[in-house]
Design a protein around this motif. Sequence first.
Motif, PDB file in Angstrom:
ATOM      1  N   THR A   1       0.862  -1.196   0.000  1.00 28.78           N
ATOM      2  CA  THR A   1       0.000   0.000   0.000  1.00 28.78           C
ATOM      3  C   THR A   1       0.895   1.242   0.000  1.00 28.78           C
ATOM      4  N   ASP A   2       0.260   2.407  -0.090  1.00 35.82           N
ATOM      5  CA  ASP A   2       1.030   3.658  -0.051  1.00 35.82           C
ATOM      6  C   ASP A   2       1.845   3.769   1.238  1.00 35.82           C
ATOM      7  N   MET A   3       1.280   3.227   2.343  1.00 42.34           N
ATOM      8  CA  MET A   3       1.980   3.328   3.631  1.00 42.34           C
ATOM      9  C   MET A   3       3.288   2.525   3.613  1.00 42.34           C
ATOM     10  N   THR A   4       3.252   1.328   3.030  1.00 38.33           N
ATOM     11  CA  THR A   4       4.461   0.482   3.053  1.00 38.33           C
ATOM     12  C   THR A   4       5.482   0.916   2.006  1.00 38.33           C
ATOM     13  N   LYS A   5       5.036   1.717   1.031  1.00 42.20           N
ATOM     14  CA  LYS A   5       5.975   2.205   0.008  1.00 42.20           C
ATOM     15  C   LYS A   5       6.990   3.189   0.608  1.00 42.20           C
ATOM     16  N   GLN A   6       6.711   3.631   1.831  1.00 45.93           N
ATOM     17  CA  GLN A   6       7.643   4.559   2.490  1.00 45.93           C
ATOM     18  C   GLN A   6       8.926   3.850   2.952  1.00 45.93           C
ATOM     19  N   LEU A   7       8.922   2.502   2.943  1.00 44.96           N
ATOM     20  CA  LEU A   7      10.085   1.758   3.451  1.00 44.96           C
ATOM     21  C   LEU A   7      11.270   1.840   2.490  1.00 44.96           C
ATOM     22  N   SER A   8      12.474   1.794   3.077  1.00 42.43           N
ATOM     23  CA  SER A   8      13.693   1.764   2.244  1.00 42.43           C
ATOM     24  C   SER A   8      13.782   0.398   1.563  1.00 42.43           C
ATOM     25  N   PRO A   9      14.547   0.295   0.415  1.00 44.72           N
ATOM     26  CA  PRO A   9      14.677  -1.003  -0.281  1.00 44.72           C
ATOM     27  C   PRO A   9      15.197  -2.113   0.632  1.00 44.72           C
ATOM     28  N   ASP A  10      16.145  -1.771   1.519  1.00 41.34           N
ATOM     29  CA  ASP A  10      16.703  -2.781   2.435  1.00 41.34           C
ATOM     30  C   ASP A  10      15.633  -3.312   3.387  1.00 41.34           C
ATOM     31  N   LYS A  11      14.881  -2.385   3.950  1.00 42.51           N
ATOM     32  CA  LYS A  11      13.814  -2.763   4.889  1.00 42.51           C
ATOM     33  C   LYS A  11      12.747  -3.591   4.175  1.00 42.51           C
ATOM     34  N   TYR A  12      12.442  -3.175   2.944  1.00 43.05           N
ATOM     35  CA  TYR A  12      11.427  -3.875   2.159  1.00 43.05           C
ATOM     36  C   TYR A  12      11.845  -5.344   1.971  1.00 43.05           C
ATOM     37  N   GLN A  13      13.111  -5.550   1.581  1.00 43.77           N
ATOM     38  CA  GLN A  13      13.630  -6.894   1.349  1.00 43.77           C
ATOM     39  C   GLN A  13      13.622  -7.712   2.641  1.00 43.77           C
ATOM     40  N   GLU A  14      14.010  -7.059   3.717  1.00 43.10           N
ATOM     41  CA  GLU A  14      14.044  -7.731   5.024  1.00 43.10           C
ATOM     42  C   GLU A  14      12.645  -8.230   5.418  1.00 43.10           C
TER      43      GLU A  14
END
Lengths: 78, 250
Positions: free
Chosen positions: B193-206
Amino acid sequence: MSEEKIKQAFVKALAIPEEQVKDSLEYNSIKEWDSTAHMILIAELEDVFEVMLDTDDIIDMSSYAKAKEILRKYDIDC
Amino acid sequence: MIEINLADKHVLITGASRGIGAACAKNFAAAGATLYLNGRESEKLSALCLQLSDEYGVTCHSLPFNVSKVDEVQQGFQQLFKLTKKLDVLVNNAGILDDALIGMVTPTQVENTFATNTYSVLYCSQYAARLMQRGGSGSIINVASIIGRVGNTGQAVYGASKAAVIGITKSLAKELAPVNIRVNAVAPGFIETDMTKQLSPDKYQERLESIAMGRVGTADNVADTILFLASNLSTYVTGQTIGVDGGMLI
């Protein structure tokens, strides 16, 4: 006319005779006007006058006289 | 095949202009419900209403108000009351995500997060329950979060606000069961969602690597569970928080 409608709402919601509905009638002073009946009374008043009462007004509605005072805030002439 | 038909149901969804809220709006429209969509972006809401009315032939009203402000909630419900005396389903979806490590948390951040994520659930449920009691039944569905159940670094405020939503769900379920109003929650995991798109690529992968099913969830995945909780398929379910997280471990 509106006062009569309020009175009838009390009669119907609290299931009490009309003679019992007086300014001195207070919340929790009779077994018929407990917290459950209070919410039924609120729904009845809202239906009759087509308004949705504020939460503060629901809590403040401690007597028949107070009910009339509160309903006047909603442009109900009584 | 079991079909969910909500043709005679009136449904209010908060935070409906995007993400999980918009997915819910689409689901409920497909089930034939009359919709009341809340959000802060009135143009987006109106456009969504128009689209859903055209596509599904349902009645849809936009109710733009800020759920974090109690006086606006009150006015919003007064507007709803003028449109209908009946409410069958409330989806408390509006929420914000504002992460910070504990040393960086500000009072404003705490107040805003709780006002939007938690207090709004209490106030909207309060008014909704009054309308639902008139109809003799209802279903309130709160959008919590996996963070409210298990916590996470940098999310003390968000986690607390969502844990409180689970607490509200449990207590309201007990209080409203005698009047046939069910109260449940969903706890989404990592959802695109728009809220989770705020995460950095590293955090997203984690985060992705912590999901047993190996994929990020979608707003539709959450909306489907919410539709189930609103429907007659869950008439004996109350006080529950259903994880929609693909087996995520934090």
